[in-house]
Design an enzyme around this catalytic site. Structure first.
Site, PDB file in Angstrom:
ATOM      1  N   LYS A   7     -38.223  39.235  95.841  1.00  0.00           N
ATOM      2  CA  LYS A   7     -39.439  38.642  96.399  1.00  0.00           C
ATOM      3  C   LYS A   7     -40.661  39.051  95.594  1.00  0.00           C
ATOM      4  CE  LYS A   7     -37.761  38.358 101.181  1.00  0.00           C
ATOM      5  NZ  LYS A   7     -37.775  38.950 102.522  1.00  0.00           N
ATOM      6  N   GLN A  18     -39.429  43.300 106.366  1.00  0.00           N
ATOM      7  CA  GLN A  18     -38.010  43.030 106.139  1.00  0.00           C
ATOM      8  C   GLN A  18     -37.168  43.494 107.329  1.00  0.00           C
ATOM      9  OE1 GLN A  18     -36.811  41.416 103.360  1.00  0.00           O
ATOM     10  NE2 GLN A  18     -34.800  41.420 104.326  1.00  0.00           N
ATOM     11  N   ASP A  60     -43.048  34.501 107.774  1.00  0.00           N
ATOM     12  CA  ASP A  60     -41.663  34.382 108.231  1.00  0.00           C
ATOM     13  C   ASP A  60     -41.534  33.392 109.383  1.00  0.00           C
ATOM     14  OD1 ASP A  60     -39.583  35.578 106.887  1.00  0.00           O
ATOM     15  OD2 ASP A  60     -39.871  37.549 107.785  1.00  0.00           O
TER      16      ASP A  60
END
Length: 298
Positions: free
Chosen positions: A53, A97, A120
């Site tokens: 990422k 995460q 997200d």
């Protein structure tokens, strides 16, 4: 024999588009999108994912802010970091995460993220907007799946879609996106009665149940499009003792004989997740600054 949907190549095109958008934002508006990624602990798979990422964020010309915290970090410390990132004007997207260590409540952390920076798409406000037709931030993996479907099939109106899996991360938002695209949608799962028969009638099958090679070729309607979200590691004795390989939730070799198109694992849905994450970050920055995201260069 099915056409193989190359998610890796499609994701590369999405990232190229994001890079052009970022260049336009810098040149015309003097601003650079910034993505903050927070990793708690030292899980190897999560660590690799976070590094990818960061790398792809920087390659797109965006700012990357990586925060790595020890495995014994308490919830209060993580929440304090989230609040700091919420207030940071250089950060337009925040991703924590998952999964988190057991001493930290995931729901509390997700709800602490500013919904406008929730790239997200997991915050309850964004979940609600997705389910009511609003303009919130959408979870990356389901949105990536929709993009692959639309690239393959064009208009999805009237198609019969079965989503196998009911998670908050993939299954439920995927169903909402397909409904918004005017599909007729069924959400199924491992306890669905006569799941094979249900799948056989579908024009689109989304496999996101988390069981390796569960969906067999004779479950697939001839010519259907199959999107396999599953990532499972299974023993691969043919590679040597103790070796493993990645497979999806679909028995790929079996299903490709019936399907019209299918995503492989790896190289299908996986690369799309990070590409859409970058796109979501650009969109979040545009929303925060009143810039017309749709008007940016394609």
């Amino acid at each position: 024999m099915a056409d193989i949907i190359n998610g890796k190549a499609f994701a590369a095109r999405v990232r190229e588009k994001v890079a052009r958008q970022v260049a336009r934002l810098k040149a015309d508006f003097g601003c650079t999108p910034g993505l903050a990624v927070v990793l708690v602990g030292d899980d190897a798979a999560s660590g690799i994912y976070v590094r990818n990422k960061v790398k792809q964020t920087e390659e797109a010309g965006m700012r990357s802010f990586a925060h790595r915290l020890p495995i014994d970090t308490d919830e209060a410390t993580l929440l304090a970091l989230v609040r700091q990132l919420n207030d940071d004007k250089d950060v337009h997207g925040i991703l924590v995460q998952l999964p988190l260590p057991p001493q930290i409540d995931e729901a509390s952390v997700i709800s602490a993220i500013d919904p406008a920076k929730d790239v997200d798409g997991f915050h309850l406000l964004n979940v609600g907007l997705l389910n009511t037709g609003g303009a919130g931030l959408v979870p990356c993996t389901p949105l990536g799946c929709l993009m692959l479907l639309q690239d393959r099939l064009g208009d999805l109106s009237g198609l019969d879609a079965v989503v196998v899996g009911r998670s908050n991360i993939v299954g439920k938002p995927m169903a909402s996106l397909l409904l918004a695209a005017n599909c007729t949608v069924t959400i199924a799962h491992s306890r669905t009665r006569d799941l094979p028969a249900l799948c056989r009638r579908a024009d689109i099958v989304i496999a996101a149940v988390g069981r390796p090679q569960m969906i067999k070729g004779d479950w697939i309607k001839p010519g259907a499009t199959v999107i396999d979200v599953g990532i499972n590691r299974i023993p691969a004795p043919e590679k040597g003792e103790g070796k493993t390989r990645l497979v999806g939730d679909v028995d790929f070799d079996d299903a490709k004989e019936a399907a019209g198109a299918i995503t492989p694992v790896p190289g299908g849905v996986g690369p799309m997740t990070i590409a859409v994450l970058l796109s979501n970050t650009v969109r979040a920055m545009c929303l925060s600054k009143g810039i017309d995201h749709a008007a940016l260069v394609d």
